[in-house]
Every structure is written in structure tokens, then in C-alpha cells.
Design a protein around this motif. Structure first.
Motif, PDB file in Angstrom:
ATOM      1  N   THR A 143       0.814  -1.216   0.000  1.00 37.88           N
ATOM      2  CA  THR A 143       0.000   0.000   0.000  1.00 37.88           C
ATOM      3  C   THR A 143       0.848   1.266   0.000  1.00 37.88           C
ATOM      4  OG1 THR A 143      -0.100  -0.074   2.423  1.00 37.88           O
ATOM      5  CG2 THR A 143      -1.900  -1.144   1.204  1.00 37.88           C
ATOM      6  N   GLY A 144       2.179   1.109  -0.141  1.00 42.47           N
ATOM      7  CA  GLY A 144       3.068   2.253  -0.079  1.00 42.47           C
ATOM      8  C   GLY A 144       3.326   2.879  -1.432  1.00 42.47           C
ATOM      9  N   GLY A 145       4.057   4.009  -1.392  1.00 42.88           N
ATOM     10  CA  GLY A 145       4.426   4.707  -2.604  1.00 42.88           C
ATOM     11  C   GLY A 145       5.685   4.129  -3.225  1.00 42.88           C
ATOM     12  N   ALA A 146       6.392   4.986  -3.960  1.00 43.44           N
ATOM     13  CA  ALA A 146       7.538   4.501  -4.720  1.00 43.44           C
ATOM     14  C   ALA A 146       8.675   4.031  -3.821  1.00 43.44           C
ATOM     15  CB  ALA A 146       8.033   5.604  -5.649  1.00 43.44           C
TER      16      ALA A 146
ATOM     17  N   VAL B  36      -7.489   4.030   4.998  1.00 43.06           N
ATOM     18  CA  VAL B  36      -6.157   3.663   4.539  1.00 43.06           C
ATOM     19  C   VAL B  36      -5.892   2.230   4.985  1.00 43.06           C
ATOM     20  CG1 VAL B  36      -3.684   4.116   4.682  1.00 43.06           C
ATOM     21  CG2 VAL B  36      -5.301   6.036   4.637  1.00 43.06           C
ATOM     22  N   PRO B  37      -5.849   1.277   4.067  1.00 47.90           N
ATOM     23  CA  PRO B  37      -5.570  -0.105   4.465  1.00 47.90           C
ATOM     24  C   PRO B  37      -4.096  -0.271   4.815  1.00 47.90           C
ATOM     25  CG  PRO B  37      -5.693   0.046   2.093  1.00 47.90           C
ATOM     26  CD  PRO B  37      -6.038   1.416   2.608  1.00 47.90           C
ATOM     27  N   ASP B  38      -3.812  -1.206   5.706  1.00 44.30           N
ATOM     28  CA  ASP B  38      -2.448  -1.624   5.972  1.00 44.30           C
ATOM     29  C   ASP B  38      -2.082  -2.748   5.007  1.00 44.30           C
ATOM     30  OD1 ASP B  38      -2.154   0.094   8.205  1.00 44.30           O
ATOM     31  OD2 ASP B  38      -3.171  -1.369   9.486  1.00 44.30           O
ATOM     32  N   ASP B  39      -0.802  -3.001   4.845  1.00 39.97           N
ATOM     33  CA  ASP B  39      -0.396  -4.218   4.154  1.00 39.97           C
ATOM     34  C   ASP B  39      -0.979  -5.404   4.915  1.00 39.97           C
ATOM     35  OD1 ASP B  39       1.064  -2.464   2.651  1.00 39.97           O
ATOM     36  OD2 ASP B  39       2.997  -3.460   2.954  1.00 39.97           O
TER      37      ASP B  39
ATOM     38  N   LEU C 111      -7.567   4.102   0.203  1.00 36.96           N
ATOM     39  CA  LEU C 111      -6.537   5.063  -0.177  1.00 36.96           C
ATOM     40  C   LEU C 111      -5.181   4.377  -0.152  1.00 36.96           C
ATOM     41  CD1 LEU C 111      -7.998   7.656   2.281  1.00 36.96           C
ATOM     42  CD2 LEU C 111      -8.189   7.868  -0.201  1.00 36.96           C
ATOM     43  N   VAL C 112      -4.498   4.320  -1.291  1.00 40.73           N
ATOM     44  CA  VAL C 112      -3.246   3.569  -1.381  1.00 40.73           C
ATOM     45  C   VAL C 112      -2.159   4.408  -2.030  1.00 40.73           C
ATOM     46  CG1 VAL C 112      -4.399   1.319  -1.432  1.00 40.73           C
ATOM     47  CG2 VAL C 112      -3.924   2.525  -3.582  1.00 40.73           C
ATOM     48  N   HIS C 113      -0.986   3.777  -2.196  1.00 38.06           N
ATOM     49  CA  HIS C 113       0.218   4.433  -2.699  1.00 38.06           C
ATOM     50  C   HIS C 113       0.605   5.583  -1.769  1.00 38.06           C
ATOM     51  CE1 HIS C 113       3.096   6.105  -5.701  1.00 38.06           C
ATOM     52  NE2 HIS C 113       3.153   4.824  -6.076  1.00 38.06           N
ATOM     53  N   ILE C 114       0.596   5.300  -0.478  1.00 42.09           N
ATOM     54  CA  ILE C 114       0.839   6.298   0.549  1.00 42.09           C
ATOM     55  C   ILE C 114       2.323   6.674   0.575  1.00 42.09           C
ATOM     56  CG2 ILE C 114       0.601   6.827   3.002  1.00 42.09           C
ATOM     57  CD1 ILE C 114      -2.054   6.316   1.463  1.00 42.09           C
TER      58      ILE C 114
ATOM     59  N   ALA D 276       4.866  -1.972   1.794  1.00 38.86           N
ATOM     60  CA  ALA D 276       5.558  -2.429   0.588  1.00 38.86           C
ATOM     61  C   ALA D 276       5.014  -1.684  -0.630  1.00 38.86           C
ATOM     62  CB  ALA D 276       5.370  -3.936   0.427  1.00 38.86           C
ATOM     63  N   PRO D 277       5.709  -1.757  -1.764  1.00 39.80           N
ATOM     64  CA  PRO D 277       5.190  -1.138  -2.990  1.00 39.80           C
ATOM     65  C   PRO D 277       3.920  -1.824  -3.489  1.00 39.80           C
ATOM     66  CG  PRO D 277       7.554  -1.530  -3.159  1.00 39.80           C
ATOM     67  CD  PRO D 277       7.075  -2.270  -1.948  1.00 39.80           C
ATOM     68  N   SER D 278       3.334  -1.235  -4.493  1.00 34.12           N
ATOM     69  CA  SER D 278       1.970  -1.547  -4.922  1.00 34.12           C
ATOM     70  C   SER D 278       1.757  -2.992  -5.352  1.00 34.12           C
ATOM     71  CB  SER D 278       1.577  -0.634  -6.083  1.00 34.12           C
ATOM     72  OG  SER D 278       1.579   0.714  -5.687  1.00 34.12           O
TER      73      SER D 278
END
Length: 308
Positions: A10-13, A294-297, A267-270, A20-22
């Protein structure tokens, strides 16, 4: 019929210890579909118990935080003696890049891989009871989103009317009528489905944008969506940065969900700025769209039928 979404990344770049990344997996009645495949996706699949029997991978675009997990995952499948074919769906004019990515690890898998370029406005994959459609997004490269849309279901069968008013004896005729077939009774009467079956009931709708600015196409395809998963990289304090990098703010994502009449917004890519505390993202979105989160991994969401 089960419909589960598991958020793997759910994280960004820039990955963090929390995000972790998408990547996410949709499990619809045993059909496992993987949307994006950032670095470490296979480990997240193990960690969160999604299973590895994925038949289709849908790539929104080819930025590294959305695809760098793919070579390792394909290699693991091959080491596990996979024989089932894999379909990788990607934006137009990216097939060569996907092939190069898979070859970068120096491994040539023994199972067949089909790379399917598909354009917005088309269907990437059609199954028996649903399809995955492609829609236009707005990012800094060739990018698109995907919507899993179930077919309408037959209306409810009015057993009381069938049995008491029309005198239809219980049995196979009920099933045939519910499936849309007229039946002839022993007394010669012909009963048509519309006499005992209600109006069709909508199926479920899941929409995943990948990285994007807010666009009208998302509003259109996410109309009444049961779950909209939207880029919300920044809070509005970084609105200029969101425009520069072709991402969305939480407020912009919430406005899209509100316009679409979606039921829930993930809401993702945080951005790593909020890795330890995503509450600014969540609060901002909820001020406009109450069912935003905002979901967690590892978060799992069950999507029920609209009339459940």
C-alpha cells in the motif's frame, strides 16, 4: 459467492518497514487475480496467505514500484514446477518492456506466459460471470486502471407466487424459470420467467486506479462501485507535488469516490512521509467521503453483494 481483496503493498515509490510497494490480490470464488506486482510481492503473498495460484496479472504501468516483483515471482512459480499458463495484461506498446523485465533475471520459465497489451475502453479478461475492463488514467507514462465487474444476477424467484398462484409444482421447473427459460406445465399452460422472477440484480464492482491524477474516467467506471482503490499519495499540503508527479491527494481521491457514488474508498500508494502515521491522509478523505480508509499491508476486505 466469495469476493475478497487482500492488500499486499500500500506504499508509494519508496518502500518502508510498514508499507511495501503496490500490489493487491483479488480472490473471486477461487479465481486469484494480481493487480500490480511491486518489489517483494511474492513474500507478501506468503506472509498474508493469499496463495500462489494466480492466473492473471494486471499491470497499471511499468514504473518499478509496480512491476519489480514480477521477475522473482515468475521464477518462484517455475521453481515450483508450475505448468499452468499465465496471462500478463499491460498498457499498449509495453509488451517488449515486460518481456525484457522477465528476462532480466536470466531465467526462462518452462510454463507459457502470454503478454496481452490492452487499451482503455476494452476488456482485458472475460470470465464466465465477470470481466475485467480497462479505463484511462493520467500518470507520467502509459498508464491505465482496471475494473472487475460482475454480470447481473437473475432476479429473486417468487416461490410463493409460483406455487400458490400459478400452481407450478416444486421441482426442475423452478430452476429453469430462474435461469430465464419458459416451461410448459402438464395442463398445457406456458409459464414465462418474468411471471415469477424479479428484475435482474446487479453484481459487484471493484475498481483499481494505480497511479493517477483524478480523471472523469474513474468517476464513470466507479459508478456505484462496491470498492474503489484510488491513488492518494499525498495530503493536500503537498498538492503541488501531487500535480508535478501525476498523483492524487486524499481530498482529490475522496471527491472522485463521492462523485461516483462508490460505497467504500481505499486510499493507497501512501507516500513514505506518512508511513508511520497515515491519519492525515485518512482524515482528509473522510471529511469529504465518510467511508474512506487507509488499508495496511495485509488488510483483507470482503465485498458482499449489494442486496446482501
Amino acid at each position: 459467492m466469495s469476493f475478497r481483496v487482500t492488500f499486499l503493498g500500500t506504499g508509494g515509490a519508496v518502500p518502508t518497514t510498514e508499507r511495501a510497494p503496490s500490489a493487491l490480490v483479488v480472490n473471486r470464488e477461487g479465481d486469484r487475480l494480481l493487480f500490480d506486482c511491486g518489489e517483494g510481492t511474492q513474500r507478501q503473498m506468503m506472509r498474508f496467505g493469499t496463495g500462489f495460484s494466480v492466473s492473471h496479472v494486471f499491470l497499471t504501468h511499468l514504473h518499478g514500484d509496480h512491476v519489480l516483483g514480477l521477475p522473482g515471482l515468475v521464477q518462484t512459480w517455475d521453481f515450483n514446477d508450475r505448468t499452468e499458463p499465465l496471462s500478463i495484461h499491460c498498457p499498449p506498446n509495453t509488451r517488449t518492456h515486460v518481456k525484457s523485465l522477465l528476462r532480466a533475471g536470466g531465467h526462462d520459465p518452462d510454463f507459457p506466459i502470454r503478454i496481452n497489451e490492452v487499451s482503455p475502453g476494452n476488456v482485458a479478461f472475460r470470465a464466465e460471470e465477470y470481466e475485467v475492463r480497462v479505463f484511462r488514467t493520467n500518470h507520467r507514462t502509459r498508464a491505465q486502471g482496471y475494473a472487475l465487474i460482475e454480470d447481473d444476477r437473475p432476479g429473486k424467484f417468487n416461490r410463493e407466487k409460483a406455487e400458490e398462484e400459478l400452481g407450478i409444482p416444486p421441482g426442475p421447473a423452478y430452476g429453469r424459470l430462474h435461469e430465464g427459460e419458459a416451461v410448459e406445465l402438464d395442463d398445457g399452460r406456458v409459464i414465462h420467467p418474468e411471471q415469477v422472477v424479479g428484475v435482474p440484480r446487479p453484481g459487484r464492482r471493484f475498481v483499481y486506479t494505480g497511479d493517477t491524477r483524478p480523471v472523469d474516467e474513474t468517476v464513470e467506471i466507479a459508478e456505484n462501485a462496491d470498492l474503489l482503490v484510488h491513488d492518494a499519495t499525498f495530503a493536500s499540503e503537498y498538492a503541488d507535488r501531487a500535480r508535478e508527479t501525476a498523483h492524487s491527494t486524499a481530498r482529490e481521491a475522496a471527491r472522485i469516490a463521492d462523485r461516483a457514488g462508490a460505497k467504500r474508498l481505499a486510499l493507497v500508494h501512501i507516500s513514505s512521509r506518512y508511513a508511520g502515521d497515515p491519519s492525515p491522509i485518512e482524515r482528509e478523505a473522510q471529511s469529504i467521503f465518510g467511508d474512506a480508509f487507509v488499508p495496511d499491508d495485509g488488510t483483507r476486505i470482503e465485498i458482499p453483494y449489494p442486496d446482501a
